[in-house]
Motif scaffolding. Structure first.
Motif, PDB file in Angstrom:
ATOM      1  N   THR A   3      50.472   5.866  17.371  1.00 15.74           N
ATOM      2  CA  THR A   3      49.093   6.341  17.487  1.00 15.74           C
ATOM      3  C   THR A   3      48.988   7.364  18.618  1.00 15.74           C
ATOM      4  O   THR A   3      49.865   7.466  19.480  1.00 15.74           O
ATOM      5  CB  THR A   3      48.120   5.186  17.789  1.00 15.74           C
ATOM      6  N   VAL A   4      47.892   8.079  18.615  1.00 18.19           N
ATOM      7  CA  VAL A   4      47.618   9.056  19.674  1.00 18.19           C
ATOM      8  C   VAL A   4      47.557   8.352  21.026  1.00 18.19           C
ATOM      9  O   VAL A   4      48.042   8.863  22.034  1.00 18.19           O
ATOM     10  CB  VAL A   4      46.312   9.821  19.369  1.00 18.19           C
ATOM     11  N   ARG A   5      46.964   7.168  21.068  1.00 16.27           N
ATOM     12  CA  ARG A   5      46.895   6.408  22.324  1.00 16.27           C
ATOM     13  C   ARG A   5      48.292   6.168  22.896  1.00 16.27           C
ATOM     14  O   ARG A   5      48.520   6.304  24.097  1.00 16.27           O
ATOM     15  CB  ARG A   5      46.172   5.084  22.115  1.00 16.27           C
ATOM     16  N   GLN A   6      49.235   5.829  22.035  1.00 16.83           N
ATOM     17  CA  GLN A   6      50.612   5.606  22.484  1.00 16.83           C
ATOM     18  C   GLN A   6      51.225   6.901  23.028  1.00 16.83           C
ATOM     19  O   GLN A   6      51.952   6.873  24.018  1.00 16.83           O
ATOM     20  CB  GLN A   6      51.460   5.044  21.348  1.00 16.83           C
ATOM     21  N   GLY A  10      52.350   7.915  27.281  1.00 17.45           N
ATOM     22  CA  GLY A  10      53.624   8.448  27.750  1.00 17.45           C
ATOM     23  C   GLY A  10      53.507   9.797  28.433  1.00 17.45           C
ATOM     24  O   GLY A  10      54.512  10.390  28.819  1.00 17.45           O
ATOM     25  N   LYS A  11      52.280  10.308  28.561  1.00 20.67           N
ATOM     26  CA  LYS A  11      52.061  11.627  29.153  1.00 20.67           C
ATOM     27  C   LYS A  11      51.298  11.500  30.467  1.00 20.67           C
ATOM     28  O   LYS A  11      50.682  10.479  30.737  1.00 20.67           O
ATOM     29  CB  LYS A  11      51.211  12.501  28.211  1.00 20.67           C
ATOM     30  N   ALA A 111      33.698  11.471  25.449  1.00 21.50           N
ATOM     31  CA  ALA A 111      34.574  11.819  26.570  1.00 21.50           C
ATOM     32  C   ALA A 111      35.940  12.314  26.087  1.00 21.50           C
ATOM     33  O   ALA A 111      36.533  11.742  25.170  1.00 21.50           O
ATOM     34  CB  ALA A 111      34.778  10.613  27.474  1.00 21.50           C
ATOM     35  N   VAL A 112      36.420  13.358  26.729  1.00 24.93           N
ATOM     36  CA  VAL A 112      37.774  13.846  26.462  1.00 24.93           C
ATOM     37  C   VAL A 112      38.742  12.945  27.223  1.00 24.93           C
ATOM     38  O   VAL A 112      38.606  12.764  28.435  1.00 24.93           O
ATOM     39  CB  VAL A 112      37.938  15.309  26.925  1.00 24.93           C
ATOM     40  N   VAL A 113      39.710  12.379  26.508  1.00 27.88           N
ATOM     41  CA  VAL A 113      40.668  11.479  27.155  1.00 27.88           C
ATOM     42  C   VAL A 113      42.076  12.054  27.197  1.00 27.88           C
ATOM     43  O   VAL A 113      42.976  11.461  27.775  1.00 27.88           O
ATOM     44  CB  VAL A 113      40.677  10.075  26.485  1.00 27.88           C
ATOM     45  N   GLY A 114      42.278  13.234  26.592  1.00 29.76           N
ATOM     46  CA  GLY A 114      43.597  13.848  26.632  1.00 29.76           C
ATOM     47  C   GLY A 114      43.713  14.981  25.638  1.00 29.76           C
ATOM     48  O   GLY A 114      42.757  15.324  24.939  1.00 29.76           O
ATOM     49  N   VAL A 115      44.901  15.537  25.604  1.00 32.75           N
ATOM     50  CA  VAL A 115      45.252  16.596  24.656  1.00 32.75           C
ATOM     51  C   VAL A 115      46.668  16.313  24.191  1.00 32.75           C
ATOM     52  O   VAL A 115      47.541  15.995  24.999  1.00 32.75           O
ATOM     53  CB  VAL A 115      45.208  17.995  25.314  1.00 32.75           C
ATOM     54  N   ILE A 116      46.892  16.426  22.893  1.00 30.49           N
ATOM     55  CA  ILE A 116      48.254  16.323  22.378  1.00 30.49           C
ATOM     56  C   ILE A 116      48.617  17.652  21.730  1.00 30.49           C
ATOM     57  O   ILE A 116      47.765  18.348  21.187  1.00 30.49           O
ATOM     58  CB  ILE A 116      48.446  15.144  21.401  1.00 30.49           C
ATOM     59  N   SER A 117      49.889  17.964  21.809  1.00 34.56           N
ATOM     60  CA  SER A 117      50.370  19.224  21.239  1.00 34.56           C
ATOM     61  C   SER A 117      51.252  18.931  20.035  1.00 34.56           C
ATOM     62  O   SER A 117      51.691  17.796  19.815  1.00 34.56           O
ATOM     63  CB  SER A 117      51.183  19.991  22.287  1.00 34.56           C
ATOM     64  N   VAL A 122      55.877  16.191  17.119  1.00 34.28           N
ATOM     65  CA  VAL A 122      57.243  16.315  16.589  1.00 34.28           C
ATOM     66  C   VAL A 122      58.178  15.355  17.317  1.00 34.28           C
ATOM     67  O   VAL A 122      59.005  14.681  16.700  1.00 34.28           O
ATOM     68  CB  VAL A 122      57.733  17.779  16.688  1.00 34.28           C
ATOM     69  N   LYS A 123      58.024  15.264  18.626  1.00 29.97           N
ATOM     70  CA  LYS A 123      58.858  14.337  19.401  1.00 29.97           C
ATOM     71  C   LYS A 123      58.646  12.898  18.936  1.00 29.97           C
ATOM     72  O   LYS A 123      59.601  12.128  18.791  1.00 29.97           O
ATOM     73  CB  LYS A 123      58.563  14.454  20.896  1.00 29.97           C
TER      74      LYS A 123
END
Length: 143
Positions: A3-6, A10-11, A111-117, A122-123
């Motif tokens: 999931t995105v939370r996971q 890690g970031k 609320a913005v809680v992060g950004v994923i790329s 892919v990783k």
């Protein structure tokens, strides 16, 4: 699957953002300092848009505009595609593919809680495939 939370766990929890009235050059400088390809555009606590290197190249460089005199709001992408922390990696990959984007703001409530790329996605896929391969190899050896 993951999931995105996971992915966010890690970031680094830091989210880089600029105001809509910031000069484009300041946003580009922030991206260069942080080694990132996009920054969120925040109007106070509200997510107003995202500014990417692609926006800069197409809307400043190719149009011969001044990055010092142009506010971020003039070239940011305001039509955002966002995901929640519970979204699956496969869904996110489909979104970045369909919309031809490289970054997904992660929003929980308002609320913005992060950004994923796309690189994070892919990783995650590669890691999952590697883990599955290792399990299959253990099964074959044990069987």
């Amino acid at each position: 699957m993951t999931t995105v939370r996971q992915l966010l766990d890690g970031k680094s929890p830091e989210v880089h953002a600029v105001a809509p009235d910031a000069a484009v050059v300041d946003a580009i400088r922030l991206m260069a300092e942080k080694g990132i390809g996009a920054v969120l555009v925040m109007d106070g606590p509200r997510l107003a848009g995202i500014l990417s290197e692609r926006d800069y190249a197409r809307k400043i460089v190719l149009r011969d505009r001044s990055s010092r005199d142009t506010p971020v709001a003039d070239i940011m992408t305001a039509q955002l595609v966002t995901v929640g922390p519970g979204a699956q990696v496969e869904h996110c990959l489909q979104l970045v593919t369909d919309h031809r984007i490289r970054h997904l703001p992660v929003v929980e409530g308002s609320a913005v809680v992060g950004v994923i790329s796309i690189g994070d996605l892919v990783k995650a896929v590669i890691d999952a495939q590697q883990q599955e391969l290792e399990h299959l190899q253990q099964y074959i050896v044990a069987g």
